[in-house]
Design an enzyme around this catalytic site. Structure first.
Site, mmCIF file in Angstrom:
data_model
loop_
_atom_site.group_PDB
_atom_site.id
_atom_site.type_symbol
_atom_site.label_atom_id
_atom_site.label_comp_id
_atom_site.label_asym_id
_atom_site.label_seq_id
_atom_site.Cartn_x
_atom_site.Cartn_y
_atom_site.Cartn_z
ATOM 1 N N GLU A 202 31.247 5.443 -46.969
ATOM 2 C CA GLU A 202 30.075 5.625 -46.111
ATOM 3 C C GLU A 202 29.114 4.434 -46.158
ATOM 4 O OE1 GLU A 202 28.795 9.429 -47.534
ATOM 5 O OE2 GLU A 202 30.568 10.390 -46.680
ATOM 6 N N ASP B 13 22.168 5.536 -49.958
ATOM 7 C CA ASP B 13 22.573 6.673 -49.111
ATOM 8 C C ASP B 13 22.281 7.973 -49.827
ATOM 9 O OD1 ASP B 13 23.823 8.718 -47.727
ATOM 10 O OD2 ASP B 13 25.674 7.618 -47.347
ATOM 11 N N ASP C 177 31.924 10.807 -39.377
ATOM 12 C CA ASP C 177 31.198 10.993 -40.623
ATOM 13 C C ASP C 177 31.336 12.468 -40.979
ATOM 14 O OD1 ASP C 177 29.373 11.374 -42.664
ATOM 15 O OD2 ASP C 177 27.606 10.757 -41.508
ATOM 16 N N LYS D 8 32.461 20.025 -48.674
ATOM 17 C CA LYS D 8 32.856 18.693 -49.140
ATOM 18 C C LYS D 8 32.726 18.574 -50.657
ATOM 19 C CE LYS D 8 31.688 13.874 -47.944
ATOM 20 N NZ LYS D 8 30.816 13.121 -47.015
HETATM 21 MG MG MG Z 1 26.018 11.279 -45.144
#
Ligand code: MG
Ligand code: ADP
Length: 619
Positions: free
Chosen positions: A186, A208, A23, A86
């Site tokens: 994800e 999420d 992850d 990111k």
């Molecule tokens: Mg995450």
């Protein structure tokens, strides 16, 4: 846990190989695996911790350190401490919203379409190199912890990542020495972590809410098969935004008290501490003493009101995902909470009220659930399970540019992948031998408002009248979300195929010399365009001059015809070359030679026209 195997034939000690799930988070990254013979995934501790902050610190010699140590440097050495990388991945400077430029470190605007760069001291890094540093740390530390070789990985990305962000993630893995077996979403990974235990068929909503991204996905489970029905989200929405909103709130309070609070990094740090303290213990009051006259305060009720506009956006996304999946909230059987920000009690409360008939799944640690799911997917790819199958979905529409700059969608958003779609096109100009295929991603009608993924030219289409060629464009989207585009003229069989590279155009070889290659390409792209324009002009003039000579053969002298033909051939001879200056010079020669008699014949044509005859159009 570590096991050593001995090769009987050679007598040498072989390390076992482990495929990991990673992850790669905006805020935190984790690595996990499924031990051989087991079916449950475990987090692999890195330097004793499950969670590795996605932070990179460069010392004065530009030696990188990743993780908790680097995070500690955010306060003292912000200019050399890179976080939230990111958010920059696969992006140009102009892609980055202004308020997100307010980082503690420097990102460089070089006024071009190239990758964003981060400046640390005298050195420049792009987000792929920075992400690779994080992956390298995870890989190397996992190898130490497991005493095994880690060479292959499944890496997760937010569901809303576009093609170039996915490709950038892949490139980062490669740069870190990892063979990236698959990029998965994800929420899909999270549902996989829970789905193993889910026996019943039904619909799952995955919410999420991490540090830097928000996704909601709706999945269907049927007889052990997962299918993503829809996804929605925002790559610029997360717990970071709550921290920023708290900082804004404090800065306003300070201004009211005639106080200047200027160190953004320190304030951000305290804002996050306040948020975590209050979500763990809503009855307390956070207090940070600036000096004897001034305190920064925060209580849970205020926190909730500060966070409200941000949470509102997530509720809107939930509704859109439900709409896209054509479901009502009562159709949802399970809700899965993912991401550290879902620890804010208000979130589970809201989802509980909203989806009161569903089970709210938050038993698995919300920080770990994505990595655990990725490890399970890695185990599936290793051939260790046959009980799970994964179908994914593409979050943005994919299409090509057609006449007038319009977007023609071949694969609509939320289509299941893998997916293959073909559609036929034709030319709009007589004798068109080249066709530009420009590939875009996005939901807008005009391609200029969408994101360009790449383009190529289908060359050497045999000359035919407009509308005659049958050109099939085929899109093949594979399970990783990578796109292959093929153009084929069906009458002649002329075809060309490309694997779409994101607009920054990194090839494998370029990964190593990333920065310079980007700059060099920008230049050659301009050259290429100028050459193409000259070639187009040359084709146009050959076409019109030949037609002109044909039509007026009886009005021209042999010398005029021969001289024109020779000059046309000179232009034609350079058409496929690469010297546009030479080509341009020959075009001029042809023009100069034919101009006098073209004008003479124009006069004849005009005088004829005045007598009532038609003018042959010279075009
Ligand atoms: Mg995450
Ligand atoms: P990402 O997926 O973006 O890496 P994570 O899932 O690791 O993010 O979540 C990180 C975010 O969770 C940060 O914004 C952090 O402040 C927030 N967070 C962690 N613990 C809590 C908590 N107890 N309450 C509220 N937010 C939290």
């Amino acid at each position: 846990m570590a096991k050593i195997s001995i090769n009987i034939a050679s007598g040498s000690i072989e390390k076992k190989k482990v495929i990991v799930g990673i992850d790669l988070g905006t805020t935190n990254s984790l690595v996990a695996f499924v031990p051989k013979g087991d079916e449950n995934a475990q987090i692999i501790p890195v330097r004793g911790n499950n969670i590795v902050p996605s932070v990179i610190h460069f010392d004065v010699h530009n030696i990188p350190a990743v993780g908790a140590f680097a995070k500690d440097k955010l306060l003292g050495d912000p200019e050399r401490t890179i976080y939230s990388v990111k958010r920059l991945l696969g992006k140009n400077y102009k892609d980055i919203p202004q308020d997100n430029v307010n980082l503690g470190y420097r990102i460089i605007d070089d006024q071009s379409d190239n990758l964003v760069k981060v400046q640390v001291g005298a050195k420049f890094y792009n987000p792929i190199e920075l992400s690779a540093e994080i992956l390298k740390e995870l890989k190397e530390q996992a190898q130490k912890t497991l005493n095994a070789d880690v060479e292959q990985a499944v890496i997760t990305v937010p569901a809303y990542f576009n093609e170039s962000q996915r490709q950038a993630t892949r490139d980062a893995g490669k740069l870190a020495g990892l063979d990236v077996l698959r990029i998965i979403n994800e929420p899909t990974a999270a549902s996989l972590a829970y789905g193993i235990q889910t026996q019943s068929n039904g619909h799952i909503l995955v919410y999420d809410f991490g540090g830097g991204t928000f996704d909601v996905s709706i999945l269907q489970i049927e007889d052990g098969v997962f299918e993503v029905l829809s996804t929605h989200g925002d790559t610029y929405l997360g717990g970071d935004d709550i921290d920023k909103a708290i900082v804004d709130y404090w800065q306003n309070k300070a201004r009211e008290a005639n106080f200047e609070l200027d160190d953004f990094s320190i304030l951000r740090h305290h804002a996050e501490s306040a948020k975590i303290q209050l979500s763990n213990d809503p009855k307390t009051v956070f207090e940070y003493k600036i000096n004897s006259d001034f305190n920064l305060l925060l209580d849970y009720k205020t926190l909730v009101s500060i966070a409200e506009p941000i949470l509102e956006k997530t509720w809107n996304s939930v509704n859109r995902a439900l709409n896209d999946a054509q479901l009502k909230h009562t159709d949802i059987h399970e809700v899965v909470l993912v991401g550290g920000s879902t620890r804010l009690p208000i979130i589970a409360e809201k989802l509980n009220n909203w989806f009161n008939q569903s089970r709210i799944n938050n038993q698995i640690n919300p920080d770990e659930v994505v990595a655990l799911g990725a490890a399970i997917e890695a185990d599936v790819l290793a051939g260790n399970r046959t009980d799970v199958l994964l179908l994914d979905v593409t979050p943005l529409s994919l299409g090509i540019e057609t006449a007038g700059g319009l977007m023609d969608v071949l694969i609509p958003r939320n289509s299941k992948i893998p997916q293959r779609v073909g559609r036929e096109y034709t030319t709009s100009v007589d004798g068109q031998i080249n066709l530009k295929v420009a590939v875009f991603q996005g939901e807008r009608e005009l391609v200029e408002q969408n994101r360009k993924l790449g383009e190529f030219v289908l060359k050497d289409i045999p000359s035919m009248p407009a509308g005659m060629p049958k050109i099939e464009i085929q899109f093949a989207l594979n399970a990783d979300g990578m796109l292959q585009v093929q153009a084929k003229e069906l009458r002649s069989g002329v075809s060309q195929k490309v694997e779409i590279q994101p607009s920054y155009g990194l090839t494998d070889a370029e990964v190593e010399q990333m920065l310079m290659a980007g700059l060099a390409n920008a230049q050659s792209d301009v050259e290429e365009r100028l050459l193409r324009e000259s070639q187009n002009e040359a084709r146009q003039i050959i076409y019109t001059t030949e037609r002109f000579i044909d039509k007026n053969a009886n009005l021209l002298s042999e010398d005029e015809k021969l001289g024109t033909e020779q000059r046309i051939e000179a232009v034609r001879g350079l058409l496929d070359g690469s010297d546009r200056h030479q080509l341009q010079a020959k075009i001029e020669e042809l023009n100069d030679f034919s101009r006098p008699f073209a004008e003479r014949l124009m006069d004849v044509a005009v005088s004829k026209a005045l007598k009532g005859n038609r003018i042959d159009q010279m075009k």
